[in-house]
Scaffold this motif. Structure first.
Motif, short mmCIF file in Angstrom:
data_model
loop_
_atom_site.label_atom_id
_atom_site.label_comp_id
_atom_site.label_asym_id
_atom_site.label_seq_id
_atom_site.Cartn_x
_atom_site.Cartn_y
_atom_site.Cartn_z
N UNK A 90 0.85 -1.19 0.00
CA UNK A 90 0.00 0.00 0.00
C UNK A 90 0.88 1.24 0.00
N UNK A 91 0.54 2.18 -0.85
CA UNK A 91 1.25 3.46 -0.89
C UNK A 91 0.22 4.56 -1.13
N UNK A 92 -0.12 5.29 -0.06
CA UNK A 92 -1.17 6.29 -0.17
C UNK A 92 -2.50 5.62 -0.43
N UNK A 93 -3.18 6.03 -1.49
CA UNK A 93 -4.46 5.41 -1.82
C UNK A 93 -4.32 4.31 -2.88
N UNK A 94 -3.09 3.99 -3.28
CA UNK A 94 -2.88 2.94 -4.27
C UNK A 94 -2.43 1.64 -3.60
N UNK A 514 -5.38 13.90 2.71
CA UNK A 514 -4.20 13.43 3.41
C UNK A 514 -4.03 11.92 3.33
N UNK A 515 -5.14 11.16 3.47
CA UNK A 515 -5.03 9.70 3.51
C UNK A 515 -4.59 9.12 2.16
N UNK A 516 -4.73 9.90 1.08
CA UNK A 516 -4.35 9.41 -0.25
C UNK A 516 -2.86 9.60 -0.54
N UNK A 517 -2.18 10.36 0.30
CA UNK A 517 -0.77 10.66 0.04
C UNK A 517 0.11 9.55 0.60
N UNK A 518 1.07 9.15 -0.19
CA UNK A 518 2.03 8.14 0.24
C UNK A 518 3.43 8.55 -0.12
N UNK A 519 4.30 7.56 -0.26
CA UNK A 519 5.68 7.83 -0.66
C UNK A 519 5.70 8.32 -2.10
N UNK A 520 6.38 9.43 -2.34
CA UNK A 520 6.45 10.02 -3.68
C UNK A 520 7.49 9.31 -4.52
N UNK A 521 7.05 8.63 -5.56
CA UNK A 521 7.98 7.98 -6.48
C UNK A 521 8.00 8.76 -7.79
N UNK A 522 9.10 8.64 -8.49
CA UNK A 522 9.27 9.40 -9.74
C UNK A 522 9.55 8.44 -10.89
N UNK A 523 8.73 8.55 -11.92
CA UNK A 523 8.83 7.66 -13.08
C UNK A 523 10.19 7.77 -13.76
N UNK A 524 10.81 8.94 -13.68
CA UNK A 524 12.11 9.15 -14.34
C UNK A 524 13.18 8.19 -13.82
N UNK A 525 13.07 7.77 -12.56
CA UNK A 525 14.05 6.84 -12.01
C UNK A 525 14.09 5.53 -12.78
#
Length: 699
Positions: A90-94, A514-525
């Motif tokens: 689970x990461x945020x709401x995903x 707030x509950x939908x926010x999780x770890x910020x990942x970046x597609x560029x990586x």
């Protein structure tokens, strides 16, 4: 069987699987070499064993291929799925995870519709039932060169389809059934209990004891990652034998049979408790083989035990050794066996050299200080870190509020590693071809076995020659990255004299709860940055952001974190935009921010600036338009400039022509004025837009 001949059976089966699922030519060459060695031994029992092994492997390969070809139809479905909470992330709401549907392993993903759904799943220790609606799909191929191949990764674990969940009707808990689910329930409880621990202690406890890595794991342990110490947090032989030796000391006064039975029981339980990872499978099976053979009086050698483990693994999953984690696990464990007579210092150097080819082939970079730190930290983890964590866990059960005192030494240790990793010494090597990797591993094994200086010289020359070949290519390139709904381009001149990136891509966000926010990942990586490192690029001369929209500049955060940037080029006025300013808070003081208009010329940038004419805020109408000549073609990159801006460019540059046009605003009708297109007269047009995007671009 003659001692240490099982390895020939294992290598034969390995080469057959490599031929079928990996590299045909290298696999066939390996098969011929192994068969030649087997024939030369003239040992009939070995012939018979190889024949039986090949028959069993053939059955396993047939079953694998049948499952691959007998996939469920790609269709919409309404279904009830039973999910083990250890198999969902689970990461945020995903969320995403693995589930079994109609006898098939399926990767599923989707979004929670409300906070209560998320909390029920997140806090559950028992399995739960989800009544869902979704669509089964084939797993997509990677669309960028050297992008992480998710399809290949799943296929090698017998997962051939994905389920996109579009609607969750109900989530309901269900009791754990059977001993395996009882053990996984205890694992889940332990993970929840760890949440009460201070941050660093929580990360170390989860990572070292049960192999759980939270979404922010690599941010918390950036030093561990950069220094190449992630194997310490991948539950495998190091952890199994540590706990097994601890158990042996506790059972030292028990009779041999009882001690062996308890060790076997522990290994089986720990394998399930620690997450059943590939590396853990190898370590567990090998330990079981050695314990059982000792009790039966066979006196099996460790090399034979290693070989039998590999054979079992290949018969269960023919593609097992195509997984990077398994390659590292088996190569490291084999290295430990062949370097057993060397002192600790030499052994550690040999093991690092042995795994280095695999690391640069998969990760493309390596830190010189990693070798020295590994020599120091391996015994430190065994003698200090593990006991420290056990003591902390015991004290936590007494008074968890006092643990903040024990957090400080662990945090100091972790922060020290992070600081060491920031020191000079990180080498972005690039990705050598598979043949070179095989040569490097072979030369390293020859050095370990024969200790000849000529092999050391050959190894150095191959590394040096490969590095030069990757880092100084005689041709340049213009590359369009597939970043979904967004733009990102690389312009590289011959011999890497100049490297320019136009836009970074990024994700558009449509929710702020707030509950939908999780770890910020970046597609560029996983796309552009991964590709840059694979071709040996660590430094960008000019990072040009056409404007501030997230789909063009959102992933600049990842570039700032992972790459050295000399110039950050932006349209004039964008430096005042708050959204943009928030993205570059961690920008190095060595990076120059250059706001420009069409009158500016940037030294050593192989592009001319055609727009903007005036200062703005980095909106679509302020897009920076760039053009240049590469590969005997004229290129023009329009950003998201609207039709009005295109006509303004024509007024100022009436003779502007181009061979390749990066079409403005993802092919939207707000751009590409017919008069502009006729005037610039491109032979080719590039539209960068997301598959099935919500805007229906191009339109």
């Amino acid at each position: 069987m003659i001692k240490n001949t099982w390895i020939l059976v294992a290598l034969l089966l390995l080469m057959v699987t490599l031929t079928i699922y990996g590299h045909l030519v290298l696999g066939l060459l390996g098969v011929l070499l192994v068969i030649f060695r087997i024939v030369m031994l003239k040992y009939r029992m070995l012939y018979l064993t190889c024949a039986i092994g090949l028959i069993l492997l053939g059955i396993s390969i047939g079953a694998y291929n049948n499952q691959k070809n007998d996939k469920l139809s790609n269709e919409s479905l309404i279904s009830i799925i039973r999910v083990n909470p250890n198999n969902i992330k689970i990461n945020g709401n995903s969320f995403s995870g693995k589930v079994r549907i109609r006898g098939h392993n399926i990767n599923f993903y989707g979004f929670f519709e409300n906070k209560s759904q998320k909390e029920l799943v997140e806090l559950s220790n028992d399995p739960f039932i989800m009544h869902i609606e979704g669509k089964l799909n084939s797993i997509d191929e990677p669309t960028n060169v050297n992008q992480f191949n998710l399809k290949q990764y799943f296929y090698r674990q017998k997962i051939f389809q994905s389920l996109k969940i579009t609607k969750i009707y109900q989530v309901k808990k269900t009791p754990s059934i059977g001993i395996i689910e009882k053990i996984t329930k205890f694992r889940r409880k332990f993970n929840h209990w760890c949440q009460k621990l201070p941050p660093t202690m929580r990360t170390y406890c989860k990572g070292l004891i049960v192999g759980v890595k939270e979404p922010d794991f690599y941010d918390e342990l950036v030093g561990i990652k950069k220094l190449g110490l992630l194997h310490l947090f991948s539950i495998s032989g190091f952890h199994v034998y540590y706990f097994l030796n601890l158990l042996k000391k506790i059972l030292s006064k028990c009779n041999n049979l009882l001690s062996s039975l308890l060790q076997v029981l522990f290994l089986l339980i720990y394998y399930i408790f620690a997450g059943e990872s590939p590396g853990l499978f190898r370590a567990t099976v090998m330990a079981l083989i050695l314990i059982i053979s000792r009790q039966l009086g066979y006196g099996l050698s460790k090399v034979d035990a290693w070989s039998l483990t590999l054979i079992i693994n290949l018969l269960i999953l023919p593609t097992a050794l195509l997984l990077f984690s398994n390659q590292l696990s088996y190569l490291l464990s084999f290295g430990l066996l062949v370097t057993g007579e060397k002192n600790y210092f030499k052994q550690t150097i040999c093991l690092n050299l042995l795994t280095l080819p695999l690391i640069i082939f998969n990760i493309y970079e390596w830190h010189i200080l990693g070798l020295m730190i590994t020599i120091i930290l391996m015994p430190f983890f065994e003698k200090v870190v593990f006991p420290y964590l056990f003591v902390s866990i015991l004290l936590a059960n007494i008074n968890i509020s006092k643990l903040i005192i024990l957090e400080y030494p662990l945090k100091l240790f972790n922060d020290t590693l992070n600081e060491i990793s920031s020191l000079p010494g990180e080498i972005v090597f690039g990705k050598p071809c598979l043949v070179i990797i095989c040569v490097l591993i072979t030369l390293t094994l020859l050095i370990i076995l024969f200790d000849k200086s000529k092999y050391v010289i050959c190894l150095f020359l191959v590394y040096f020659g490969t590095y030069i070949f990757i880092h100084y290519p005689v041709t340049g390139e213009v590359t369009t990255f597939d970043v979904g709904q967004g733009d990102s381009f690389l312009i590289r001149t011959p011999f890497n004299r100049n490297v320019t990136i136009i836009d970074t891509g990024g994700k558009l966000k449509f929710t702020n709860e707030k509950w939908t926010k999780g770890y910020q990942s970046y597609n560029a990586n996983f796309t552009s940055i991964n590709y840059l490192k694979s071709i040996g690029i660590r430094q960008i001369d000019n990072l040009c952001l056409s404007h501030q929209d997230a789909d063009h500049s959102g992933d600049v955060v990842a570039f700032i974190d992972k790459m050295k940037i000399n110039n950050l080029v932006i349209p004039m006025g964008m430096q005042k935009n708050q959204a943009f300013k928030n993205r570059i808070t961690k920008l190095s003081s060595n990076t120059k921010v250059l706001p420009v208009n069409d009158t500016y010329m940037i030294n050593k940038m192989p592009l001319k600036i055609y727009h903007p004419f005036t200062s703005g805020l980095g909106e679509n109408k302020d897009s920076m338009v760039l053009g240049g000549n590469f590969g005997q073609l004229n290129w023009l990159f329009m950003g998201d400039l609207d039709q009005k801006g295109e006509l303004q460019i024509l007024n100022k540059y009436p003779n502007l022509k181009t061979d390749v046009l990066k079409v403005g605003h993802h092919g939207s009708k707000t751009s590409s004025n017919p008069k502009f297109v006729r005037q610039v007269n491109p032979a080719y047009g590039i539209i960068s837009a997301g598959k099935n995007n919500r805007y229906h671009h191009p339109n």
